[in-house]
Design a protein around this motif. Structure first.
Motif: not given
Length: 563
Positions: A244-260
């Motif tokens: 995200d814009q604050r540099g916090k990372q997370r992992f997902e099995a697929f891209p999110p619905l809203d990538p904004t």
């Protein structure tokens, strides 16, 4: 996304396709709560990492290299006995929970077929790995032993009957059900409320998974299609690392619905995604885990030395008043005739201070001459203690600097560096040498210093602990190489392999030396540098200690160079 039941479902699907039918070739346990099984499948070796680390529990294929301990653990020896050479029959998930079962076929000592299970529980601090006899249901061994004093419901010890964790009253989302339309009608338009209800209703939903499903349901024209499509994502994942814009990372099995507003990095497999996400985090955590005993010993020694310094400083302060005892002794000797047996104090003219009266305490049980002698004895003792206290104070302060340097090295260390720091403390007598009966102690050679390059291509070597520092400064470095070290604070020895560098190169290396020091978080750090030939190591000095003269000093902001 956390490693919840849905991500576990996707990972089991990936591992099952890759490893089913494979044979266990090798088993190691590089860290106390983590094991690596090398599975030979489809003519390729796959290192399967199974972690019961309370902070980063997971299972995956890993490409990260691990350094195995010199002496394997009891759990490792048990797994090697029962599983090396075994075939993997199946890999399955228990419902949609964070529990994975590996079933194996092998042969016992008599050559009879034996069926075993390795049950992996990915549950934060309750994470565990248990080897179970499939026919009897009894535990052969676990990576973490859990006795009745720790858990009254489940006993996880060799010989005990294996029991699954208590089942939660939640629905398996992959079974036919009609809960989500009812929940949708209750929380229509309320994404946070719907996500919370989904998490409470369905098994294996983490906070992120529930929020993503809620967003997809609220945006969908057809609820069953959206719900089933969401679950199908975990059968055919598109692994992504999201920042995200604050540099916090997370992992997902697929891209999110809203990538904004998100930075998304794609990976080929879930395992590669986890390597990318956990590499630095898990490395730091393993370092802390391995360094636990080392830090405990170092901190205890620091406390003792600081108490010793305080006591010595007090004794030196007392010694400054030694002349007061001498004056009292001389006055008592001069006016000995005025003293009477049994007196507790007396006032006498002080010829050192314009004959002002000085009150002197006396011991009534002592004779007049012995009272005078008592003050002379105290005076002589204090004067004699000064040289000894100053010597001990210098040694204690030197040891404090040494241990503070060790703490600084642990903060920037890798697991391999911690092993060398432990070896150093064993050699210095601060830690007991770990020996096993009947086994020869394996000699550990210091690892190579870390290699970096300046912008002009010059090589820079950085020692990460005292053994590496000594080896770098006095064996690997050439006499005309430049040596860098932060001024007056703990830090790494840094060697620039360029006898005639530019000012820009010297600045870059000084910034690197400041980065690998206790001053890493400061904005302005002084760094000394000089040719290696001017370094000197005094006889009997502790590892990493050097003396030098004729250095130049730069003030820099810490900065890391590329490897």
């Amino acid at each position: 996304m956390s490693f919840d039941g849905l991500f576990t479902h996707a990972m089991v699907h990936e591992l099952s396709q890759l490893l089913t039918g494979g044979r266990i070739a090798r088993i190691n346990q590089p860290y106390p709560a983590e094991m690596v099984m090398v599975v030979r499948a489809n003519r390729k070796n796959h290192p399967l990492l199974i972690s019961a680390n309370p902070t980063y529990p997971r299972l995956q294929i890993t490409a990260v290299p691990y350094k195995n301990p010199a002496v394997p653990s009891n759990f490792t020896m048990t797994l090697r006995k029962y599983l090396e050479g075994a075939l993997i029959d199946s890999i399955s998930q228990v419902d949609n929970d964070r529990i994975v079962e590996f079933t194996f076929t092998t042969r016992d000592e008599l050559g009879d077929t034996q069926h075993l299970k390795l049950i992996v529980e990915i549950m934060a601090r309750h994470s565990n790995v248990s080897l179970v006899n499939q026919e009897t249901g009894k535990i052969i061994d676990t990576i973490k032993h859990v006795g009745s004093d720790q858990n009254r419901v489940r006993l996880l010890l060799p010989g005990a009957l294996f029991r699954m964790p208590p089942k939660q009253e939640r629905t398996n989302p992959y079974l036919p059900n009609q809960h989500y339309p009812k929940l949708f009608s209750q929380f229509q338009g309320d994404q946070a409320g719907l996500a919370k209800a989904l998490q409470h209703q369905y098994q294996g939903f983490g906070k992120d998974s529930a929020a993503e499903l809620a967003a997809e349901l609220l945006a969908a024209d057809n609820l069953p299609t959206a719900y089933e499509g969401f679950l199908r994502h975990f059968e055919h994942p598109e692994p992504v690392l999201i920042e995200d814009q604050r540099g916090k990372q997370r992992f997902e099995a697929f891209p999110p619905l809203d990538p904004t507003g998100l930075t998304i990095t794609h990976f080929a497999t879930l395992s590669e995604l986890l390597d990318g996400y956990y590499a630095a985090k898990a490395e730091h955590d393993r370092t802390k885990e391995l360094a636990g005993q080392v830090l405990k010993v170092v901190n205890n020694e620091l406390k003792k030395d600081k108490r010793k310094v305080k006591k010595l400083n007090q004794e030196l302060a007392d010694a400054e008043s030694a002349d007061d005892y001498r004056i009292r002794g001389e006055l008592l000797t001069t006016y000995l005739g005025q003293l009477k047996a049994g007196m507790t104090e007396i006032e006498l003219p002080n010829f050192y201070d314009e004959n002002r009266l000085l009150q002197i305490q006396l011991a009534p049980e002592l004779s007049p001459s012995k009272n005078a002698q008592r003050y002379f004895t105290r005076y002589n003792k204090l004067k004699a203690s000064v040289a000894y206290d100053q010597e001990q104070l210098a040694l204690a302060n030197e040891e404090i600097n040494y241990f503070e340097n060790i703490v600084s090295q642990i903060n920037i260390a890798s697991p391999a560096d911690v092993q060398e720091i432990r070896l150093e403390l064993e050699q210095q007598g601060y830690l007991r040498v770990r020996r096993q009966k009947g086994k020869k102690q394996r000699k550990v050679q210091p690892a190579k210093p870390e290699l970096f390059h300046t912008s002009d291509g010059s090589e820079v070597l950085v020692g990460k602990n005292n053994l590496q520092n000594d080896r770098l400064s006095f064996k690997l470095a050439n006499k005309n190489d430049l040596w860098f070290h932060v001024k007056d604070i703990p830090g790494s020895h840094v060697v620039l392999r360029n006898p005639a560098p530019s000012d820009e190169t010297i600045l870059e290396v000084a910034q690197l030396a400041a980065y690998f020091s206790k001053g890493r978080d400061s904005d302005n750090v002084p760094v000394d540098y000089l040719p290696v030939k001017r370094l000197h190591k005094p006889n009997g000095a502790k590892p990493g200690f050097v003396t030098f003269r004729g250095q130049k000093t730069l003030s820099v902001t810490p900065k890391r160079l590329p490897n």
